[in-house]
Design a protein around this motif. Structure first.
Motif, PDB file in Angstrom:
ATOM      1  N   SER A  38       0.829  -1.209   0.000  1.00 42.24           N
ATOM      2  CA  SER A  38       0.000   0.000   0.000  1.00 42.24           C
ATOM      3  C   SER A  38       0.861   1.256   0.000  1.00 42.24           C
ATOM      4  O   SER A  38       0.364   2.341   0.281  1.00 42.24           O
TER       5      SER A  38
ATOM      6  N   ALA B 165      -7.426   4.127  -8.837  1.00 40.12           N
ATOM      7  CA  ALA B 165      -7.204   2.947  -8.012  1.00 40.12           C
ATOM      8  C   ALA B 165      -6.477   1.863  -8.794  1.00 40.12           C
ATOM      9  O   ALA B 165      -6.406   1.892 -10.027  1.00 40.12           O
TER      10      ALA B 165
ATOM     11  N   GLU C  53       1.620   6.619  -6.931  1.00 32.67           N
ATOM     12  CA  GLU C  53       0.712   7.691  -7.325  1.00 32.67           C
ATOM     13  C   GLU C  53       1.020   8.176  -8.740  1.00 32.67           C
ATOM     14  O   GLU C  53       0.111   8.558  -9.482  1.00 32.67           O
TER      15      GLU C  53
ATOM     16  N   THR D 208       2.579   4.052  -1.905  1.00 30.92           N
ATOM     17  CA  THR D 208       2.459   4.622  -3.238  1.00 30.92           C
ATOM     18  C   THR D 208       3.255   5.906  -3.443  1.00 30.92           C
ATOM     19  O   THR D 208       3.215   6.492  -4.513  1.00 30.92           O
TER      20      THR D 208
ATOM     21  N   SER E 181       1.885  -2.198  -4.952  1.00 31.37           N
ATOM     22  CA  SER E 181       0.916  -1.099  -4.992  1.00 31.37           C
ATOM     23  C   SER E 181       1.382  -0.049  -5.996  1.00 31.37           C
ATOM     24  O   SER E 181       2.502   0.462  -5.891  1.00 31.37           O
TER      25      SER E 181
ATOM     26  N   ASN F   8      -9.052   5.420  -1.122  1.00 27.15           N
ATOM     27  CA  ASN F   8      -9.494   4.101  -1.579  1.00 27.15           C
ATOM     28  C   ASN F   8      -9.855   3.165  -0.436  1.00 27.15           C
ATOM     29  O   ASN F   8      -9.298   2.071  -0.296  1.00 27.15           O
TER      30      ASN F   8
ATOM     31  N   ASN G   2      -4.724   8.098  -3.470  1.00 31.68           N
ATOM     32  CA  ASN G   2      -4.910   6.713  -3.061  1.00 31.68           C
ATOM     33  C   ASN G   2      -5.439   6.575  -1.637  1.00 31.68           C
ATOM     34  O   ASN G   2      -6.055   5.565  -1.293  1.00 31.68           O
TER      35      ASN G   2
ATOM     36  N   GLN H 165      -9.490  -2.194  -2.028  1.00 35.35           N
ATOM     37  CA  GLN H 165      -8.235  -2.269  -2.771  1.00 35.35           C
ATOM     38  C   GLN H 165      -7.079  -2.734  -1.886  1.00 35.35           C
ATOM     39  O   GLN H 165      -6.210  -3.491  -2.322  1.00 35.35           O
TER      40      GLN H 165
END
Length: 411
Positions: A151, A305, A177, A153, A174, A286, A283, A333
């Motif tokens: 996760s 996403a 961004e 990003t 992940s 999400n 993100n 997600q």
């Protein structure tokens, strides 16, 4: 007598046909129970693995980011069950995921990594936040332990140490961004005709600050004017001052880079202040907590996403069904990325036929075209994920795919 003989012969013939079909049906049933995830054909069944193979897991299970961390842990637990029940690591070996709470701050995640490394894990999944990763990941790399963010990003995750010998141990599944936001902005501009925006972002967090920078670049690339920029800090709960200034500018859209705790408050307070236009988030948005906590105020939030629950990918559909059955609600997600991350780690162990961290690292780096709920997944040369993103909009309390059908949504 002849009639009775004919009946016996017929029964024998029927039995001859039915028994093989029954065996085939049983075989087919076993195949259906075997998870479709994994490199079953690409990598031979392991011959050298045995015992429990420990892999550390560090997620924010308490504090302000538990809304991310709890689904992440659930995703790994589901993968662990499937991996072990299917015999993915061979007849003599199982994977054991060792969980530690990373909290919501950098120091707690660092302590969790130190504990797991001292306990002898062969790899680590986590931590939840990019800011935590920047503090904890170098510890794993220095110990020669592969670590995968599921996760993280922010920019620069997989090259954070600046030393290629250490960075080679840092992975993420992940999408950064920079791989999601530009497409989100371009799609929103094309469908909604956005010409100008105001930006609100957290300036004291690695993830939100990085997202802000990507948003600015994407907006400039799309020819969108930035009317105003406002900032906040993690833990803030009152955004009325910033939102008053923003609404006075009457932007076509409000762009926000925030974690979920602040995101919910920003969305709610923006709607209460009278702003009814599109809100484009990074993100951090999400999470189902966005619409469960913000309610109808979340409708009209647009966010890029890595995955959408309505993805027609059959592996995604199977995962959603299993996760919902296990936990009583659909995955988000973050659960999906952690589930895939656990399978990727197990696949590296299977393909290396080794529990040595260096061998796992090498096998992980070589993964290409791995079928998953995220789609076909690969790592690039910098150990970043390669797969297609999606743009979503909150509509009627759920994430929906954002497309041309929403062109007049805000009219």
């Amino acid at each position: 007598m002849k009639q009775r003989f004919k009946i016996v012969v017929c029964l024998l013939l029927i039995a001859t046909l039915v028994l093989p079909l029954s065996a085939m049906a049983q075989d087919g049933g076993d195949e259906e129970e075997t998870p479709r995830m994994g490199f079953w054909e690409e990598c031979a069944d392991p011959a050298n693995l045995s015992g429990e193979i420990p892999i550390g897991v560090v997620f924010g299970l308490t504090g302000s980011i538990a809304q991310y961390g709890e689904p992440q842990a659930n995703g790994v637990r589901l993968a662990e069950q499937e991996i072990n029940e299917s015999g993915y690591l061979g007849e003599e070996a199982t994977v054991t995921f060792v969980y530690e709470d990373g909290g919501s701050d950098r120091e707690t995640s660092i302590a969790a990594f130190e504990k797991l490394i001292n306990e002898g894990v062969v790899a680590i999944i986590g931590p939840t936040l990019s800011s935590q990763a920047f503090g904890a990941d170098p510890l794993a790399a220095d110990a020669g332990i592969p670590v995968m963010g599921v996760s993280n990003t922010a920019a620069g995750i997989t090259t954070m140490t600046g030393d290629p010998e250490l960075d080679q141990f840092i992975f993420r599944d992940s999408l950064p961004e920079s791989g999601v936001i530009p497409g989100t902005v371009a799609t929103a501009v094309e469908i909604l005709g956005i010409e100008d925006v105001a930006i609100l972002y957290g300036n004291d967090d690695d993830f939100t600050a990085s997202g802000y920078e990507v948003f600015v670049d994407a907006l400039e690339e799309a020819g969108v004017e930035i009317l105003l920029e406002e900032t906040f800090s993690r833990g803030d709960v009152d955004f009325s001052v910033q939102l008053t200034k923003i609404i006075e500018q009457d932007p076509d859209a409000l762009v926000v880079s925030a974690l979920i705790a602040e995101a919910v408050q920003i969305v709610t307070q923006a709607r209460q202040a009278g702003y009814d236009g599109p809100i484009i988030g990074g993100n951090g948005f999400n999470s189902p907590a966005l619409f469960t906590d913000a309610g109808e105020d979340a409708n009209g939030v647009i966010v890029g996403a890595a995955w959408n629950v309505g993805n027609p990918n059959e592996l995604s559909e199977a995962f959603v069904e299993k996760y919902t059955e296990a936990y009583g609600n659909p995955p988000d997600q973050f659960a999906t990325q952690s589930y895939v991350g656990a399978w990727l780690m197990a696949t590296a162990v299977r393909c290396a036929d080794s529990a040595d961290p260096a061998d796992i690292r090498d096998a992980l780096a070589s993964i290409q075209d791995f079928p998953s709920p995220l789609g076909l997944f690969s790592f690039d040369e910098d150990r970043n994920p390669v797969h297609d993103p999606v743009v979503q909009i909150v509509d009627d309390g759920a994430f929906a795919v954002f497309d041309e059908s929403y062109a007049n949504y805000f009219d």
